[in-house]
Design an enzyme around this catalytic site. Sequence first.
Site, short mmCIF file in Angstrom:
data_model
loop_
_atom_site.label_atom_id
_atom_site.label_comp_id
_atom_site.label_asym_id
_atom_site.label_seq_id
_atom_site.Cartn_x
_atom_site.Cartn_y
_atom_site.Cartn_z
N SER A 15 82.20 29.90 -65.14
CA SER A 15 82.04 29.38 -63.46
C SER A 15 81.96 31.39 -63.56
O SER A 15 83.14 32.81 -63.75
CB SER A 15 83.64 29.13 -63.05
N HIS A 31 86.79 22.87 -59.59
CA HIS A 31 87.10 22.06 -60.84
C HIS A 31 88.52 21.68 -60.73
O HIS A 31 88.69 20.56 -61.54
CB HIS A 31 86.73 23.70 -61.72
#
Length: 504
Positions: free
Chosen positions: A336, A434
């Site tokens: 990410s 997340h």
Amino acid sequence: MLSLPANWAFRSSVRCWRRRAVLRVALKASDIDGARWYSTPIRGGVTGMEEILARVVAPLPTYETRDKYPPPPESNSLEFMHFYGSLEKEEKLEFLTKLSHDFGVDHKGISELALRLLDAQLRDLATVLQVEDRLRYGLTPRYKQLLNHISRVEGGVKFLVDLRADLLEMISSKASETPQIRDLNGTLKSLLSEWFSVGLLRLERITWQSPCDILQRVSQYEAVHPIRNWTDLKRRVGPYRRCYAFTHAAMPGEPLVVLHVALTEDISDNIQSIVREFATLDSEEDVNKINAAIFYSISSTQAGLQGVELGNYLIKRVVRELQSEFPHMAQFSSLSPIPGFSSWLQGQLGQCKKEGRGSDLLSEHEWEQVEQAVDSAPGSAAIEALRKLIATGEWTRSERLTRVLEPVLMRLCAWYLYGEKRRGYALNPVANFHLQNGATMWRLNWSADTSPRGVANACGIMVNYRYFLNETTKNSALYLQNKAITASEQVVGLVSQFQKSSKL
């Protein structure tokens, strides 16, 4: 040359003519009697808006007749859609403000029902429940009926998604901060959440054989790592790659949220090996080389669906798909970006310069190394030099400065992700996403995105959020209920270094 009033009148008449033309087209398309649509002439400005709304927003049926009331004609929805589509940006704000203010909840009626509910508390349960049901029904905004009917018209759901995108822009830009506009946004979000519930979504795998318009949209909507050309797109849907999207029957050909996955031997620590590697473009997949699934990009394509949970469910569905295709696969992780880290760091440096406390971020020895590397005087001059280097990315051109800054930036980034909070939750939006899903903040990666964008956003650092499938439910609950972040030893160690060396 026209005077200002004459010019304004001319432009208003042109807009009015355009709206008439649009409505006439809709009239012919829906085969509706023209007398119904133009029983009152449409004029520009507020009066025209009031006339449209008075025609298309049906009164809320009484509680007793709510199940027997005939639905309004489809022409009402079409008229609203085409009229709204003909408006300029400022006019849309005015139109939605009138809709939300004049056609919302009957507050006087609600007050009376609330008093009746209080009076009914000493009565039998059946009476209390009936009054509660009346109150619940009375809390329905009048415009909610119109929104529901628009959703049943062809193209209506997409229209409402785009309308909510307009509302969100109005709210975020402070163009309108009225409680009625916020209530309209909340009502529409609630409806969209129902219409786009996961059971109504279809999971599609995007391949090179998918329709060209779908591939083009996937390329257009990619927000994390922009797709450069058709060869790049072919690579991202080819061997050792997977691309999945959620679609909805009411918006055919429109991917709602897109997830890109790399199939690798180990958990990737840099994005270059994923988006710039073309060696396997035409190769056959070797199952023995596929041990991990790396979620390296997830993009929501519809601004109007902001806040409607889609990405979380897409990841879970994709994990099940991959487990079915590769039963031996046990490693699932994101790779990410860290948007906002560089901006946060520059803000901290600016504050330190202003208050003369550079030692809050770097140790005395580290500042000496920076001063030598950039040939700067100590104190404010060194802080400003470092701030400019971070802002421009010029520090990456110096191997010496890169070596000096690596441990500094890694621990600062760890703290930014782990320690900087908003209402108790992670400040960084990607981290928050997340962590809500139950992932573990697993590994920070140096020089993971060396593109100009990656350096500008996060000094080239990326992070893996690891999905340990037997722990995600527990981790999600800990985060959402206790605001506790589950992190690996590496991340916790970097945070500990920050806490020992920093005075923030």
